[in-house]
Design a protein around this motif. Structure first.
Motif, PDB file in Angstrom:
ATOM      1  N   GLU A  35     -28.575  13.604   3.284  1.00  0.00           N
ATOM      2  CA  GLU A  35     -28.878  12.648   4.352  1.00  0.00           C
ATOM      3  C   GLU A  35     -28.947  13.325   5.717  1.00  0.00           C
ATOM      4  O   GLU A  35     -29.599  12.818   6.626  1.00  0.00           O
ATOM      5  N   ALA A  66     -24.534  16.714   4.608  1.00  0.00           N
ATOM      6  CA  ALA A  66     -23.832  15.497   4.212  1.00  0.00           C
ATOM      7  C   ALA A  66     -24.820  14.623   3.464  1.00  0.00           C
ATOM      8  O   ALA A  66     -26.015  14.592   3.777  1.00  0.00           O
ATOM      9  N   GLY A  67     -24.323  13.924   2.463  1.00  0.00           N
ATOM     10  CA  GLY A  67     -25.193  13.068   1.676  1.00  0.00           C
ATOM     11  C   GLY A  67     -24.402  12.354   0.602  1.00  0.00           C
ATOM     12  O   GLY A  67     -23.236  12.028   0.786  1.00  0.00           O
ATOM     13  N   ARG A  68     -25.055  12.134  -0.530  1.00  0.00           N
ATOM     14  CA  ARG A  68     -24.426  11.400  -1.630  1.00  0.00           C
ATOM     15  C   ARG A  68     -24.523  12.203  -2.918  1.00  0.00           C
ATOM     16  O   ARG A  68     -25.555  12.793  -3.220  1.00  0.00           O
ATOM     17  N   ASP A  72     -21.100   8.893  -4.256  1.00  0.00           N
ATOM     18  CA  ASP A  72     -20.019   9.166  -3.311  1.00  0.00           C
ATOM     19  C   ASP A  72     -20.570   9.831  -2.049  1.00  0.00           C
ATOM     20  O   ASP A  72     -21.480  10.661  -2.114  1.00  0.00           O
ATOM     21  N   ARG A  73     -19.978   9.489  -0.902  1.00  0.00           N
ATOM     22  CA  ARG A  73     -20.352  10.109   0.358  1.00  0.00           C
ATOM     23  C   ARG A  73     -19.617  11.446   0.468  1.00  0.00           C
ATOM     24  O   ARG A  73     -18.383  11.493   0.392  1.00  0.00           O
ATOM     25  N   VAL A  74     -20.363  12.538   0.650  1.00  0.00           N
ATOM     26  CA  VAL A  74     -19.746  13.855   0.614  1.00  0.00           C
ATOM     27  C   VAL A  74     -20.317  14.754   1.706  1.00  0.00           C
ATOM     28  O   VAL A  74     -21.437  14.568   2.182  1.00  0.00           O
ATOM     29  N   PRO A  97     -14.892  14.725   0.613  1.00  0.00           N
ATOM     30  CA  PRO A  97     -15.200  13.308   0.819  1.00  0.00           C
ATOM     31  C   PRO A  97     -15.380  12.996   2.299  1.00  0.00           C
ATOM     32  O   PRO A  97     -14.630  13.485   3.147  1.00  0.00           O
ATOM     33  N   VAL A  98     -16.372  12.179   2.611  1.00  0.00           N
ATOM     34  CA  VAL A  98     -16.615  11.747   3.983  1.00  0.00           C
ATOM     35  C   VAL A  98     -15.978  10.371   4.174  1.00  0.00           C
ATOM     36  O   VAL A  98     -16.331   9.427   3.459  1.00  0.00           O
ATOM     37  N   ASP A 100     -14.982   6.608   5.403  1.00  0.00           N
ATOM     38  CA  ASP A 100     -15.751   5.465   5.894  1.00  0.00           C
ATOM     39  C   ASP A 100     -15.784   5.496   7.419  1.00  0.00           C
ATOM     40  O   ASP A 100     -14.790   5.831   8.071  1.00  0.00           O
ATOM     41  N   ASP A 103     -20.506   8.838  10.316  1.00  0.00           N
ATOM     42  CA  ASP A 103     -21.926   8.930  10.020  1.00  0.00           C
ATOM     43  C   ASP A 103     -22.244  10.280   9.370  1.00  0.00           C
ATOM     44  O   ASP A 103     -21.637  11.297   9.735  1.00  0.00           O
ATOM     45  N   PRO A 104     -23.175  10.310   8.400  1.00  0.00           N
ATOM     46  CA  PRO A 104     -23.497  11.595   7.768  1.00  0.00           C
ATOM     47  C   PRO A 104     -24.000  12.646   8.748  1.00  0.00           C
ATOM     48  O   PRO A 104     -23.772  13.844   8.546  1.00  0.00           O
TER      49      PRO A 104
END
Length: 311
Positions: A35, A66-68, A72-74, A97-98, A100, A103-104
């Protein structure tokens, strides 16, 4: 998938975008849908062939995205480039892990610059509340991260930047004072009341020796890089006087040699961003076709803050 390809060590404008089949994960790999991919000064050096690491051609620049991954957001810390892409394969042990709310674009852009400064101020030197920290190149991505992290540590920050707009950006990031490069030794001593405690220097060139000479007793000088293009020759007698210390800060080498520690440090940086302890600026986003523009802006020190590529 689409990715940026460097076919020869040359100016960033030679970077091209190619389309290829999506990569298929093998054993010990996960597919990351990118992302945001961070762009740094080092990416431009590598693309030109001017860095100590010269990957085999052709290659795709970029070391933090950063992305998925599997939903999962990573954040992915890449040991061998490949970040300027819409999809990539990554080692799951290098995924962070990113939280919540982060922002990516912020997650990607903070990985290298905030990671470098956290490594500098937590592992290479110890900054104490109330100390004066001088940051050279204070409006660049590394410089703004240094201002923010030193502020969060309770230090007072003197930002050094080349023009009023850049100095204003550093003041907005939390610096107590700002100055230009003219007569830098005198300016630092005047602002800090006699001498700085810590200098963070990603710039090099003539400013490095001036800042070194402006350190107070027991002062620490952090060498992060040479965006000026000139590697200074720091006089050993000036280091000896007043018990000064010069330390190297190479986050990239450390992160490759100890990936678990680098992952933990990145996770802590993201945690502090999510908690509101650190305040990285929103990076400017460009498509993959803007890779040349972004790397050139960092190489020529015209960028204020950070760029990310948004596939």
């Amino acid at each position: 998938m689409r990715r940026v390809l460097c076919r020869e060590f040359a100016d960033p404008e030679r970077l091209t975008v190619v389309e290829e089949p999506d990569p298929v994960p093998g054993p010990g790999e996960v597919l990351v849908e990118v992302e945001a991919a961070a762009v740094s000064f080092v990416d431009g050096l590598i693309a030109r062939g001017g860095y100590q690491l010269r990957p085999p051609l052709p290659f795709t620049p970029g070391s933090a995205v950063a992305g998925r991954a599997g939903g999962d957001r990573v954040l992915a810390l890449l040991p061998s480039f490949g970040g300027f892409a819409s999809h990539l394969l990554a080692d799951p042990d290098r995924l962070v892990p990113v939280p919540d709310g982060v922002d990516p674009r912020i997650a990607a852009s903070s990985a290298e610059n905030y990671g470098t400064i956290a490594f500098a101020l937590q592992h290479r030197v110890a900054v104490r509340p109330g100390e004066w920290v001088v940051v050279l190149g204070a409006a660049g991505a590394i410089g703004l991260a240094a201002v923010d992290c030193a502020r969060a540590a309770g230090a007072r920050v003197l930002a050094v930047a080349s023009d009023e707009a850049k100095r204003a950006a550093a003041l907005a990031a939390g610096a107590q004072a700002a100055t230009g490069y003219d007569d830098l030794k005198t300016a630092i001593r005047e602002h800090t009341g006699g001498g700085a405690d810590v200098v963070v220097d990603p710039v090099g060139g003539p400013a490095a020796e001036a800042a070194l000479r402006a350190l107070g007793p027991g002062g620490r000088f952090c060498v992060l890089g040479f965006t000026s293009g000139e590697i200074p020759r720091l006089p050993a007698n000036v280091v000896l006087l007043r018990n000064r210390t010069v330390v190297g800060v190479d986050w990239g080498d450390w992160s490759r040699s100890d990936p678990a520690a680098a992952r933990d440090l990145a996770a802590d940086v993201l945690r502090r961003i999510a908690a509101g302890e650190l305040h990285p600026p929103e990076p400017a986003g460009l498509p993959l076709t803007g890779a040349g523009t972004a790397t050139r802006a960092h190489a020529e020190r015209t960028a204020v803050g950070k760029y990310v590529l948004v596939p």
